[in-house]
Design a protein around this motif. Structure first.
Motif, PDB file in Angstrom:
ATOM      1  N   SER A 274       0.822  -1.203   0.000  1.00 28.85           N
ATOM      2  CA  SER A 274       0.000   0.000   0.000  1.00 28.85           C
ATOM      3  C   SER A 274       0.861   1.260   0.000  1.00 28.85           C
ATOM      4  O   SER A 274       0.575   2.228  -0.717  1.00 28.85           O
ATOM      5  N   ASN A 275       1.947   1.245   0.790  1.00 29.82           N
ATOM      6  CA  ASN A 275       2.857   2.397   0.822  1.00 29.82           C
ATOM      7  C   ASN A 275       3.545   2.604  -0.518  1.00 29.82           C
ATOM      8  O   ASN A 275       3.812   3.738  -0.920  1.00 29.82           O
ATOM      9  N   LEU A 276       3.868   1.507  -1.207  1.00 27.49           N
ATOM     10  CA  LEU A 276       4.475   1.629  -2.529  1.00 27.49           C
ATOM     11  C   LEU A 276       3.527   2.351  -3.484  1.00 27.49           C
ATOM     12  O   LEU A 276       3.942   3.252  -4.231  1.00 27.49           O
TER      13      LEU A 276
ATOM     14  N   LEU B  40       2.049   7.362  -6.455  1.00 27.24           N
ATOM     15  CA  LEU B  40       1.067   8.403  -6.736  1.00 27.24           C
ATOM     16  C   LEU B  40       1.470   9.746  -6.155  1.00 27.24           C
ATOM     17  O   LEU B  40       1.022  10.795  -6.629  1.00 27.24           O
ATOM     18  N   GLN B  41       2.323   9.715  -5.139  1.00 31.03           N
ATOM     19  CA  GLN B  41       2.834  10.957  -4.561  1.00 31.03           C
ATOM     20  C   GLN B  41       3.598  11.774  -5.586  1.00 31.03           C
ATOM     21  O   GLN B  41       3.599  13.010  -5.546  1.00 31.03           O
ATOM     22  N   ALA B  42       4.242  11.096  -6.532  1.00 29.40           N
ATOM     23  CA  ALA B  42       4.946  11.791  -7.607  1.00 29.40           C
ATOM     24  C   ALA B  42       4.055  11.977  -8.832  1.00 29.40           C
ATOM     25  O   ALA B  42       4.051  13.031  -9.466  1.00 29.40           O
ATOM     26  N   ALA B  43       3.278  10.942  -9.164  1.00 34.92           N
ATOM     27  CA  ALA B  43       2.524  10.971 -10.413  1.00 34.92           C
ATOM     28  C   ALA B  43       1.375  11.983 -10.389  1.00 34.92           C
ATOM     29  O   ALA B  43       1.118  12.668 -11.390  1.00 34.92           O
ATOM     30  N   ALA B  44       0.676  12.102  -9.249  1.00 35.44           N
ATOM     31  CA  ALA B  44      -0.476  13.011  -9.197  1.00 35.44           C
ATOM     32  C   ALA B  44      -0.074  14.475  -9.398  1.00 35.44           C
ATOM     33  O   ALA B  44      -0.694  15.174 -10.218  1.00 35.44           O
ATOM     34  N   PRO B  45       0.946  14.997  -8.699  1.00 39.65           N
ATOM     35  CA  PRO B  45       1.355  16.386  -8.970  1.00 39.65           C
ATOM     36  C   PRO B  45       1.857  16.594 -10.396  1.00 39.65           C
ATOM     37  O   PRO B  45       1.612  17.652 -10.989  1.00 39.65           O
TER      38      PRO B  45
ATOM     39  N   THR C 160       0.236   0.977 -12.348  1.00 46.13           N
ATOM     40  CA  THR C 160       1.129   0.311 -11.392  1.00 46.13           C
ATOM     41  C   THR C 160       0.650   0.547  -9.959  1.00 46.13           C
ATOM     42  O   THR C 160       0.674  -0.374  -9.126  1.00 46.13           O
ATOM     43  N   GLY C 161       0.241   1.777  -9.672  1.00 52.78           N
ATOM     44  CA  GLY C 161      -0.295   2.059  -8.344  1.00 52.78           C
ATOM     45  C   GLY C 161      -1.536   1.233  -8.051  1.00 52.78           C
ATOM     46  O   GLY C 161      -1.694   0.701  -6.939  1.00 52.78           O
ATOM     47  N   ALA C 162      -2.419   1.090  -9.031  1.00 47.14           N
ATOM     48  CA  ALA C 162      -3.615   0.271  -8.845  1.00 47.14           C
ATOM     49  C   ALA C 162      -3.243  -1.184  -8.577  1.00 47.14           C
ATOM     50  O   ALA C 162      -3.862  -1.852  -7.730  1.00 47.14           O
ATOM     51  N   ALA C 163      -2.228  -1.680  -9.282  1.00 43.72           N
ATOM     52  CA  ALA C 163      -1.789  -3.065  -9.061  1.00 43.72           C
ATOM     53  C   ALA C 163      -1.232  -3.243  -7.648  1.00 43.72           C
ATOM     54  O   ALA C 163      -1.500  -4.260  -6.980  1.00 43.72           O
ATOM     55  N   ALA C 164      -0.463  -2.267  -7.180  1.00 47.24           N
ATOM     56  CA  ALA C 164       0.100  -2.355  -5.825  1.00 47.24           C
ATOM     57  C   ALA C 164      -0.990  -2.317  -4.764  1.00 47.24           C
ATOM     58  O   ALA C 164      -0.931  -3.043  -3.756  1.00 47.24           O
TER      59      ALA C 164
ATOM     60  N   ILE D 177      11.745   5.107  -2.639  1.00 46.24           N
ATOM     61  CA  ILE D 177      11.412   4.118  -3.672  1.00 46.24           C
ATOM     62  C   ILE D 177      10.223   4.581  -4.509  1.00 46.24           C
ATOM     63  O   ILE D 177      10.312   4.675  -5.742  1.00 46.24           O
ATOM     64  N   GLY D 178       9.096   4.869  -3.844  1.00 49.20           N
ATOM     65  CA  GLY D 178       7.874   5.184  -4.572  1.00 49.20           C
ATOM     66  C   GLY D 178       7.946   6.411  -5.464  1.00 49.20           C
ATOM     67  O   GLY D 178       7.671   6.315  -6.675  1.00 49.20           O
ATOM     68  N   PRO D 179       8.298   7.597  -4.925  1.00 52.04           N
ATOM     69  CA  PRO D 179       8.302   8.793  -5.778  1.00 52.04           C
ATOM     70  C   PRO D 179       9.232   8.719  -6.986  1.00 52.04           C
ATOM     71  O   PRO D 179       8.812   9.080  -8.097  1.00 52.04           O
ATOM     72  N   PRO D 180      10.501   8.276  -6.839  1.00 51.84           N
ATOM     73  CA  PRO D 180      11.332   8.163  -8.058  1.00 51.84           C
ATOM     74  C   PRO D 180      10.745   7.203  -9.075  1.00 51.84           C
ATOM     75  O   PRO D 180      10.766   7.473 -10.288  1.00 51.84           O
ATOM     76  N   ALA D 181      10.205   6.068  -8.595  1.00 55.38           N
ATOM     77  CA  ALA D 181       9.604   5.112  -9.531  1.00 55.38           C
ATOM     78  C   ALA D 181       8.366   5.702 -10.185  1.00 55.38           C
ATOM     79  O   ALA D 181       8.129   5.519 -11.382  1.00 55.38           O
ATOM     80  N   GLY D 182       7.569   6.441  -9.400  1.00 57.41           N
ATOM     81  CA  GLY D 182       6.377   7.064  -9.959  1.00 57.41           C
ATOM     82  C   GLY D 182       6.712   8.090 -11.028  1.00 57.41           C
ATOM     83  O   GLY D 182       6.052   8.159 -12.074  1.00 57.41           O
ATOM     84  N   ALA D 183       7.747   8.892 -10.769  1.00 57.48           N
ATOM     85  CA  ALA D 183       8.160   9.894 -11.758  1.00 57.48           C
ATOM     86  C   ALA D 183       8.676   9.225 -13.026  1.00 57.48           C
ATOM     87  O   ALA D 183       8.392   9.676 -14.145  1.00 57.48           O
ATOM     88  N   ALA D 184       9.442   8.127 -12.861  1.00 59.57           N
ATOM     89  CA  ALA D 184       9.976   7.421 -14.026  1.00 59.57           C
ATOM     90  C   ALA D 184       8.853   6.795 -14.854  1.00 59.57           C
ATOM     91  O   ALA D 184       8.861   6.864 -16.089  1.00 59.57           O
TER      92      ALA D 184
END
Length: 447
Positions: free
Chosen positions: A28-30, A35-40, A180-184, A161-168
């Motif tokens: 869930s944290n992943l 999404l912490q990076a992708a949403a903004p 990916t967030g939905a899958a996690a 881990i999450g924000p860099p991966a989300g931005a990438a």
């Protein structure tokens, strides 16, 4: 005859059950980190209107103001395992639909707002329930260690881990990060189903049969218990002060380091990574530090260490000293978070824990948007250093007014004086408060 609790949580497998909870929360944290990076990033590609961009913060925190107390009441009425599963799957569905919309070219800020708000409402359910589960799985002496691991995992994944991966992923395709967030989130929900059933205890089940209540009455009894618990209310106000001044300064930090500190934008990452490392260190050290120095001194440190950090940031310009102070402040606040979580779990009856946790989080998280607004107004009128100096003075005042009565002995005493029968008394009082006669006298909802 075995009690419901004995039937629910087999004593032979507490560590395995905690590992399952740990894995569910990590997944869930992943998703949160992605999404912490992708949403903004998405909102920035959809609009350059500052009001609409700022609206993301409102949408993110609005669920904590409107849905937290009902979520706490549900956590005390339902199987908490099912709440984790349903809440994470609801978040997965929301972001999966958003990803489908993006993949088909349907791009609008309203869609993002709706997905974030839906996920926020589900998050209040999941987080409130998750914080009540460790004491059902583990003995008291293992709670500091368990909470430390959960918070450390959250800090690592949500920061490194999450924000860099989300931005990438967002750079590859906007929809990829949300898929990916939905899958996690889906994995987190499925993992939660592997937990043992976490229904209300046998005593609570019988109590509800003999004294039926509505959700509103349950919310009021939970709030009443929280408000009448002087120690828990006091530590909640301390944590609220920490969050208020953290929100007042957090958004302005980038302006401070690129302005008065004259650092390049690339150095801003250090001011994010160093406190995150401190939070992780504090979480991992908690099981060793808390028993040795006690929760009382940690409460003082949780207010005074950030106060010193804000003073250094607001009055100085020495980058290594500022980073060192942020690191120490993060350790102190992380230790305090574990002390308070353990206090709630050990001192509050299980049948009230969901509602009391919700009441606590309403106070602690509800101040965040107000803190951000206050910091912005102060920075605009008095300069960028003013909010940091005000935060330092405010936290010193909070420590003097609130922390002085939070002693290690008081924390220990609170853990040994919880009475499950308190719920019966509170329900009786709340039931009386909502009768027509009581309402006419203006006593409804008193806590």
């Amino acid at each position: 005859m075995r009690t419901r609790r004995e039937m629910i949580v087999p004593a032979a497998a507490p560590r395995r059950s905690f590992t399952v909870l740990w894995a569910s929360q990590a997944s869930s944290n992943l998703a949160d980190g992605l999404l912490q990076a992708a949403a903004p990033l998405l909102v920035a590609t959809l609009t350059r209107d500052p009001l609409l961009v700022a609206g993301m913060t409102v949408v993110q925190f609005l669920p904590w103001l409107v849905a937290t107390l009902p979520a706490g009441a549900l956590a005390d009425r339902m199987d908490r395992r099912r709440i984790l599963a349903a809440g994470n799957c609801l978040r997965a569905a929301g972001f999966a639909l958003l990803a489908v919309a993006l993949a088909n070219g349907w791009r609008h800020v309203a869609l993002l707002y709706a997905a974030v708000f839906l996920a926020g409402c589900a998050e209040t359910m999941v987080d409130n329930a998750a914080l009540t589960i460790p004491p059902r799985l583990l003995p008291r002496e293992q709670l500091e260690r368990a909470n430390g691991r959960l918070f450390a995992t959250q800090s690592v994944i949500n920061t490194f881990i999450g924000p860099p991966a989300g931005a990438a992923l967002f750079a590859l395709a906007a929809s990829a990060a949300f898929y990916t967030g939905a899958a996690a989130f889906t994995l987190a929900g499925l993992a939660a189903l592997l937990l043992p059933a976490l229904r209300p205890t046998g005593e609570e089940h019988e109590r509800r049969r003999s004294t039926p209540t509505t959700i509103t009455q349950d919310i009021r009894s939970g709030w009443a218990h929280f408000w009448r618990h002087n120690l828990l209310r006091r530590v909640a106000f301390i944590s609220a002060a920490i969050n208020f001044f953290g929100a007042a300064t957090g958004g302005l930090l980038v302006l401070l380091i690129t302005g008065p500190y004259q650092l390049p934008m690339a150095h801003y990452g250090l001011f994010i990574a160093v406190p995150a490392a401190g939070a992780i260190a504090g979480s991992l050290l908690a099981e060793h530090v808390v028993p040795r120095i006690g929760g009382g001194p940690i409460t003082w440190l949780a207010a005074l260490a950030p106060a010193a950090s804000y003073a250094i940031l607001g009055l100085g310009h020495h980058t290594p000293l500022a980073l060192a102070s942020l690191f120490c402040a993060a350790i102190a606040t992380s230790l305090n978070q574990i002390v308070v979580s353990t206090l709630r779990q050990a001192a509050v009856p299980d049948e009230l824990l969901g509602r009391v946790t919700a009441a606590y989080r309403l106070v602690v998280l509800g101040v965040v948007p107000f803190g951000a607004l206050a910091g912005g107004l102060l920075g605009r009128s008095l300069g960028i250093r003013a909010p940091f100096i005000a935060a330092a003075l405010g936290l010193v005042l909070a420590a003097l007014l609130l922390a002085s009565r939070v002693t290690t002995q008081a924390l220990r005493d609170a853990e040994t004086t919880r009475h499950p029968s308190t719920e019966v008394q509170l329900r009786t009082q709340v039931a009386a408060a909502v009768t027509p006669g009581a309402r006419a006298q203006g006593h409804a909802g008193e806590g």
